[in-house]
Scaffold this motif. Structure first.
Motif, PDB file in Angstrom:
ATOM      1  N   CYS A  87      -8.057  -3.664  -0.832  1.00  0.00           N
ATOM      2  CA  CYS A  87      -9.507  -4.232  -0.453  1.00  0.00           C
ATOM      3  C   CYS A  87      -9.397  -5.396   0.556  1.00  0.00           C
ATOM      4  O   CYS A  87     -10.627  -5.456   1.431  1.00  0.00           O
ATOM      5  CB  CYS A  87      -9.932  -4.832  -1.862  1.00  0.00           C
ATOM      6  SG  CYS A  87     -10.472  -3.753  -3.228  1.00  0.00           S
ATOM      7  N   LEU A  88      -8.472  -6.207   0.351  1.00  0.00           N
ATOM      8  CA  LEU A  88      -8.233  -7.253   1.491  1.00  0.00           C
ATOM      9  C   LEU A  88      -7.930  -6.344   2.900  1.00  0.00           C
ATOM     10  O   LEU A  88      -8.576  -6.952   3.806  1.00  0.00           O
ATOM     11  CB  LEU A  88      -7.080  -8.001   1.218  1.00  0.00           C
ATOM     12  CG  LEU A  88      -7.358  -9.188   0.093  1.00  0.00           C
ATOM     13  CD1 LEU A  88      -5.754  -9.928  -0.274  1.00  0.00           C
ATOM     14  CD2 LEU A  88      -8.462 -10.125   0.310  1.00  0.00           C
ATOM     15  N   LEU A  89      -7.290  -5.513   2.941  1.00  0.00           N
ATOM     16  CA  LEU A  89      -6.953  -4.875   4.333  1.00  0.00           C
ATOM     17  C   LEU A  89      -8.185  -4.194   4.862  1.00  0.00           C
ATOM     18  O   LEU A  89      -8.484  -4.135   5.958  1.00  0.00           O
ATOM     19  CB  LEU A  89      -6.013  -3.710   4.238  1.00  0.00           C
ATOM     20  CG  LEU A  89      -4.289  -4.557   3.970  1.00  0.00           C
ATOM     21  CD1 LEU A  89      -3.399  -3.343   3.562  1.00  0.00           C
ATOM     22  CD2 LEU A  89      -3.914  -5.128   5.184  1.00  0.00           C
ATOM     23  N   GLU A  90      -8.926  -3.656   3.714  1.00  0.00           N
ATOM     24  CA  GLU A  90     -10.136  -2.807   4.254  1.00  0.00           C
ATOM     25  C   GLU A  90     -11.288  -3.718   4.547  1.00  0.00           C
ATOM     26  O   GLU A  90     -11.926  -3.581   5.605  1.00  0.00           O
ATOM     27  CB  GLU A  90     -10.632  -2.006   3.167  1.00  0.00           C
ATOM     28  CG  GLU A  90      -9.721  -0.836   3.140  1.00  0.00           C
ATOM     29  CD  GLU A  90     -10.230   0.121   1.949  1.00  0.00           C
ATOM     30  OE1 GLU A  90     -11.113  -0.224   1.143  1.00  0.00           O
ATOM     31  OE2 GLU A  90      -9.645   1.123   1.638  1.00  0.00           O
ATOM     32  N   GLY A  91     -11.305  -5.213   3.923  1.00  0.00           N
ATOM     33  CA  GLY A  91     -12.424  -6.154   4.162  1.00  0.00           C
ATOM     34  C   GLY A  91     -11.989  -6.744   5.590  1.00  0.00           C
ATOM     35  O   GLY A  91     -12.742  -7.300   6.242  1.00  0.00           O
ATOM     36  N   CYS A 131       3.554   5.558  -1.709  1.00  0.00           N
ATOM     37  CA  CYS A 131       2.055   5.338  -0.841  1.00  0.00           C
ATOM     38  C   CYS A 131       1.934   4.033  -0.464  1.00  0.00           C
ATOM     39  O   CYS A 131       1.665   3.631   0.650  1.00  0.00           O
ATOM     40  CB  CYS A 131       0.948   5.768  -1.393  1.00  0.00           C
ATOM     41  SG  CYS A 131       0.905   7.717  -1.889  1.00  0.00           S
ATOM     42  N   THR A 132       2.125   3.013  -1.494  1.00  0.00           N
ATOM     43  CA  THR A 132       2.116   1.692  -1.183  1.00  0.00           C
ATOM     44  C   THR A 132       2.876   1.281  -0.051  1.00  0.00           C
ATOM     45  O   THR A 132       2.686   0.373   0.729  1.00  0.00           O
ATOM     46  CB  THR A 132       2.305   0.897  -2.386  1.00  0.00           C
ATOM     47  OG1 THR A 132       1.518   1.271  -3.537  1.00  0.00           O
ATOM     48  CG2 THR A 132       2.075  -0.620  -2.197  1.00  0.00           C
ATOM     49  N   ARG A 133       4.258   1.702  -0.066  1.00  0.00           N
ATOM     50  CA  ARG A 133       5.181   1.457   0.950  1.00  0.00           C
ATOM     51  C   ARG A 133       4.707   1.933   2.287  1.00  0.00           C
ATOM     52  O   ARG A 133       4.684   1.109   3.446  1.00  0.00           O
ATOM     53  CB  ARG A 133       6.573   1.961   0.913  1.00  0.00           C
ATOM     54  CG  ARG A 133       7.332   1.070  -0.158  1.00  0.00           C
ATOM     55  CD  ARG A 133       8.867   1.626  -0.401  1.00  0.00           C
ATOM     56  NE  ARG A 133       9.508   0.978  -1.064  1.00  0.00           N
ATOM     57  CZ  ARG A 133      10.867   1.323  -1.226  1.00  0.00           C
ATOM     58  NH1 ARG A 133      11.480   2.244  -0.630  1.00  0.00           N
ATOM     59  NH2 ARG A 133      11.641   0.450  -2.221  1.00  0.00           N
ATOM     60  N   GLY A 134       4.107   2.966   2.304  1.00  0.00           N
ATOM     61  CA  GLY A 134       3.537   3.586   3.806  1.00  0.00           C
ATOM     62  C   GLY A 134       2.413   2.554   4.181  1.00  0.00           C
ATOM     63  O   GLY A 134       2.307   2.285   5.377  1.00  0.00           O
ATOM     64  N   VAL A 135       1.669   2.293   3.221  1.00  0.00           N
ATOM     65  CA  VAL A 135       0.337   1.060   3.617  1.00  0.00           C
ATOM     66  C   VAL A 135       1.170   0.047   4.222  1.00  0.00           C
ATOM     67  O   VAL A 135       0.530  -0.560   5.167  1.00  0.00           O
ATOM     68  CB  VAL A 135      -0.397   0.974   2.365  1.00  0.00           C
ATOM     69  CG1 VAL A 135      -1.591  -0.061   2.889  1.00  0.00           C
ATOM     70  CG2 VAL A 135      -1.016   2.489   2.179  1.00  0.00           C
ATOM     71  N   GLY A 136       2.107  -0.645   3.380  1.00  0.00           N
ATOM     72  CA  GLY A 136       2.835  -1.773   3.659  1.00  0.00           C
ATOM     73  C   GLY A 136       3.289  -1.551   5.260  1.00  0.00           C
ATOM     74  O   GLY A 136       3.253  -2.388   6.040  1.00  0.00           O
TER      75      GLY A 136
END
Length: 341
Positions: free
Chosen positions: A337-341, A9-14
């Motif tokens: 959090c950084l991506l959402e903020g 999931c983290t890779r997908g986000v990246g």
């Protein structure tokens, strides 16, 4: 599995974050720096995840090997059960005690047989001494027997001489009687007035009676003495023969008993040697068996200690990876959090 899915999931986000950044071609310098930071973090996360997968595979293989070894050997936490050998060891100890008792009995029998053989030897030597004494008495009696035989021969010669002398006297007496008869039957008759002379016939008769009486008395005395001596010698010979025969029988019996005792002692010694060799072989066999069992136990304990040490190392690495995972999840949460903020 949860950690791996989290990584995917983290890779997908990246990846989405990278594509979004590429869509904005005219972004500011801060966004470019964040993109490079995120790319670096994604690469680090991917390397960590690969390492985690490799370690999980090794851990699974190790756990599989541990399960197989536990299925073959038994649970590692429980001590090895040697109660199955206690009965066998107790039986062997009882056999050793019985063999020691039998050995003591055999030694006691050997001592008793040796004492009996010594007694028989003493009796045999005593009987040999008695036999030698009897032989010496017989040898001493033989000259007496020879002397009696010579006396008998002398008496027989004397008897024959007296018989011949008596025959000569009878012959002379008959000749004188015949001469007197011839003189008495002559034609000349001479009368002589003289005193009558001694009666020669009567004198000869008296002499003959005296000689016969003396000869008869000497003969009876000689026969009685000879019969007594012969009877005594015969009794002594019979007694000596009986004693010799009895001594020979006793010697034969003692010799037979001695041979039987020696055979018995030899058999007991052979049995003792066989029992001792069997006992030594049994002790050697079970000592080797116990040594092999002890070596197997030592090897298993060594392997168990190595496996425990390896498991501790794996647990330590697993804890380290869990800490890394926790830190990565915290970082990922921070990135979210950084991506959402």
């Amino acid at each position: 599995l949860g950690f791996s899915s989290g990584g995917i999931c983290t890779r997908g986000v990246g990846g989405g974050f990278s594509r979004a950044s590429a869509g904005c071609g005219d972004g500011i310098l801060l966004v470019n720096n964040e993109k490079a930071t995120m790319q670096n973090l994604n690469d680090r996360l991917a390397s960590y995840l690969d390492k985690v997968r490799v370690l999980e595979g090794d851990n699974a293989d190790l756990e599989c090997k541990i399960r197989e070894w536990c299925a073959k050997v038994g649970p590692s936490c429980e001590p090895r059960d040697y109660s199955c050998f206690h009965k066998e060891i107790e039986d062997l100890q009882n056999q050793i005690l019985c063999a020691a008792m039998e050995t003591n009995k055999i030694l006691l029998n050997i001592d008793n047989n040796r004492m009996t053989a010594d007694d028989f030897r003493v009796k045999y030597e005593t009987e040999c001494g008695l036999r030698q004494n009897v032989d010496a008495d017989i040898c001493n009696l033989r000259p007496v027997l020879d002397q009696l035989a010579s006396c008998k021969t002398d008496l027989q010669l004397q008897c024959e001489a007296l018989t011949e002398e008596m025959c000569c006297l009878k012959t002379n007496h008959e000749e004188e009687t015949n001469c007197l008869r011839k003189q008495a039957t002559g034609d000349v008759s001479v009368e002589v007035n003289a005193c009558p002379g001694p009666d020669l016939r009567k004198i000869l008769e008296d002499l003959r009676c005296q000689y016969e009486t003396l000869m008869e008395r000497n003969r009876k005395e000689t026969e009685q003495w000879y019969a007594c001596k012969v009877e005594e010698v015969n009794l002594e010979v019979i007694t000596s023969s009986q004693e010799i025969e009895s001594s020979n029988k006793q010697v034969t019996e003692l010799r037979r008993q001695l041979q039987a005792s020696e055979i018995n002692v030899q058999a007991q010694l052979t049995m003792k040697e066989n029992l001792e060799s069997s006992l030594a072989e049994t002790e050697c066999h079970y000592n080797k068996y116990l040594a092999e069992v002890q070596s197997q136990i030592s090897c298993v304990e060594q392997r168990l200690a190595e496996i425990r040490a390896e498991m501790e190392c794996q647990n330590q690495e697993y804890k380290t990876l869990l800490d890394v995972k926790c830190r990565l999840e915290q970082e990922i949460q921070t990135y979210h959090c950084l991506l959402e903020g």
